[in-house]
Design an enzyme around this catalytic site. Structure first.
Site, PDB file in Angstrom:
ATOM      1  N   THR A 177       0.826  -1.213   0.000  1.00 22.21           N
ATOM      2  CA  THR A 177       0.000   0.000   0.000  1.00 22.21           C
ATOM      3  C   THR A 177       0.849   1.246   0.000  1.00 22.21           C
ATOM      4  O   THR A 177       1.919   1.256   0.595  1.00 22.21           O
ATOM      5  CB  THR A 177      -0.845  -0.004   1.299  1.00 22.21           C
ATOM      6  OG1 THR A 177      -1.710  -1.118   1.243  1.00 22.21           O
ATOM      7  CG2 THR A 177      -1.621   1.270   1.498  1.00 22.21           C
ATOM      8  N   ASP A 202      -7.153  -3.005   6.055  1.00 25.10           N
ATOM      9  CA  ASP A 202      -6.992  -1.915   7.020  1.00 25.10           C
ATOM     10  C   ASP A 202      -6.906  -0.540   6.369  1.00 25.10           C
ATOM     11  O   ASP A 202      -7.227   0.471   6.990  1.00 25.10           O
ATOM     12  CB  ASP A 202      -5.709  -2.137   7.833  1.00 25.10           C
ATOM     13  CG  ASP A 202      -4.473  -2.154   6.933  1.00 25.10           C
ATOM     14  OD1 ASP A 202      -4.531  -2.781   5.842  1.00 25.10           O
ATOM     15  OD2 ASP A 202      -3.451  -1.534   7.281  1.00 25.10           O
ATOM     16  N   THR A 239       1.145  -0.448   6.608  1.00 23.82           N
ATOM     17  CA  THR A 239       1.151  -1.310   5.437  1.00 23.82           C
ATOM     18  C   THR A 239       1.481  -2.728   5.899  1.00 23.82           C
ATOM     19  O   THR A 239       2.052  -2.917   6.958  1.00 23.82           O
ATOM     20  CB  THR A 239       2.158  -0.804   4.382  1.00 23.82           C
ATOM     21  OG1 THR A 239       2.108  -1.651   3.237  1.00 23.82           O
ATOM     22  CG2 THR A 239       3.575  -0.770   4.914  1.00 23.82           C
ATOM     23  N   GLY A 240       1.089  -3.688   5.093  1.00 23.84           N
ATOM     24  CA  GLY A 240       1.356  -5.076   5.456  1.00 23.84           C
ATOM     25  C   GLY A 240       0.056  -5.824   5.681  1.00 23.84           C
ATOM     26  O   GLY A 240      -0.983  -5.436   5.144  1.00 23.84           O
ATOM     27  N   GLY A 254      -3.143  -6.541   6.538  1.00 25.21           N
ATOM     28  CA  GLY A 254      -4.173  -5.627   7.013  1.00 25.21           C
ATOM     29  C   GLY A 254      -4.996  -6.175   8.152  1.00 25.21           C
ATOM     30  O   GLY A 254      -5.403  -5.441   9.055  1.00 25.21           O
TER      31      GLY A 254
HETATM   32  N1  ASP Z   1      -2.515  -3.368   4.300  1.00 22.97           N
HETATM   33  C1  ASP Z   1      -2.977  -3.660   2.972  1.00 22.97           C
HETATM   34  C2  ASP Z   1      -4.122  -4.622   3.047  1.00 22.97           C
HETATM   35  O1  ASP Z   1      -4.141  -5.468   3.903  1.00 22.97           O
HETATM   36  C3  ASP Z   1      -1.932  -4.202   2.091  1.00 22.97           C
HETATM   37  C4  ASP Z   1      -0.591  -3.517   2.126  1.00 22.97           C
HETATM   38  O2  ASP Z   1      -0.328  -2.641   2.859  1.00 22.97           O
HETATM   39  O3  ASP Z   1       0.272  -3.827   1.357  1.00 22.97           O
HETATM   40  O4  ASP Z   1      -4.968  -4.553   2.188  1.00 22.97           O
END
Ligand code: ASP
Length: 330
Positions: free
Chosen positions: A189, A220, A240-241, A243
């Site tokens: 993200t 998230d 990020t990561g 969610g």
């Molecule tokens: N947090 C985002 C999600 O879960 C994905 C990301 O940050 O890469 O959709």
């Protein structure tokens, strides 16, 4: 598929310097009173910050800056985790989540939005012209179309081919992601925080979410307090990561509250990461990263795994910062 690491190689010429985020560095920034400032997640933060900077350097509003900034990866088909060209869901649909927040605590959000290239601008309109914070799915699409947005096909031939391959291989959905030298890059993200020369802080967050997620899944990123939180009196944070892990801890809100209670941005991000990691037995298989910006321009970050970075731009510097992983401090 273009991985984040291959992007790093391709972008090497764009990267003037790489350093490791820590609180000492943040304190230096604070002492030099580096405002305006913009920070944003991952490599695609570099060109996004440039767009934001064009507004910040003219004394513009940080809200305009973060919107303009994140529109860059939203429109870029090479960024496969945000907007146009994003990895589709399990049904082959690109569905987008985004939110935006300003220094007065005003917020707007869209979730599960299809066919609109710039969900961040729809989120801003939700904030500005409706009494609501969040619109979702068909309702969000109708709202966008009624307000002048055009429908686009967001699924590029490249991502269509990736989806077909994924279907054929019958791979299970995996949220094990973005871990240095392991796993595919299935999401990244863009979250951005900026302070303008008048000291106003805003944030934006936009994503196509986790690649091959279940149709209808919302992460998230569009959830105020999870993917993004801004408090004009304290500062802001974005995540990020994985969610699902961030949603269960309201991660960005937590980071801002920890800063309110005296923690530095790095310390606050580290505590938020620690709380997530302590709750899940297999945290080694997940990545979550936070970036945070205090009202005075001090910034910081933390993440579970090595492999997360963010882009920084001030009057003095333009660079990518490699984030020290919480796991490595154990
Ligand atoms: N947090 C985002 C999600 O879960 C994905 C990301 O940050 O890469 O959709």
């Amino acid at each position: 598929m273009d991985t984040r690491r291959s992007f790093i190689k391709k972008s090497a010429v764009l990267i003037p310097a790489i350093s490791v985020a820590n609180s000492v560095f943040s304190k230096e920034i604070m002492q030099e009173k580096m405002i305006p400032v913009v920070i944003s997640t991952w490599n695609h933060g570099l060109p996004a910050n440039e767009a934001a900077w064009q507004i910040l350097e003219k004394g513009g509003w940080s809200l305009d800056a973060v919107e303009a900034g994140v529109r860059v990866p939203e429109a870029d088909p090479e960024v496969i985790t945000v907007g146009y060209g994003g990895i589709p869901d399990a049904n082959g649909k690109v569905t987008l989540d985004a939110c935006i927040m300003d220094e007065k605590g005003r917020a707007g959000s869209v979730t599960f939005l299809e066919s609109i290239k710039h969900p961040i601008s729809v989120a801003r309109l939700v904030m500005e012209i409706t009494p609501h914070v969040m619109l979702s799915g068909d309702g969000a699409l109708k709202f966008a179309l009624q307000n002048g947005f055009k429908k686009d096909n967001l699924l590029t031939p490249k991502m269509n081919a990736e989806w077909k391959k994924w279907k054929k291989e019958k791979k299970a959905f995996s949220s094990k992601i973005n871990i240095e030298n392991q796993h595919e890059d299935n999401h990244d993200t863009i979250g951005m925080l900026a302070i303008d020369s008048a000291g106003r802080i805003s944030g934006a967050c936009t994503t196509s979410g986790m690649g091959f997620k279940l149709h209808g899944r919302v992460g998230d990123s569009p959830i105020i307090g999870a993917g993004l939180f801004v408090d004009g009196e304290v500062g802001g944070a974005v995540a990020t990561g994985s969610g699902e892990l961030v949603m269960k801890t309201l991660g960005s809100f937590l980071v801002v509250e920890l800063m309110r209670n005296g923690k530095s941005p790095s310390e606050a991000c580290e505590e938020a990461v620690r709380r997530i990691a302590h709750k899940i037995p297999d945290y080694q298989n997940h990545q979550v990263g936070f970036i945070a910006l205090k009202k005075n321009g001090e910034y910081g970050s933390s993440c579970i795994q090595p492999g997360f970075n963010f882009a920084l731009k001030t009057n003095a510097e333009t660079k990518l910062v490699d984030v020290e992983a919480w796991m490595k401090t154990l």
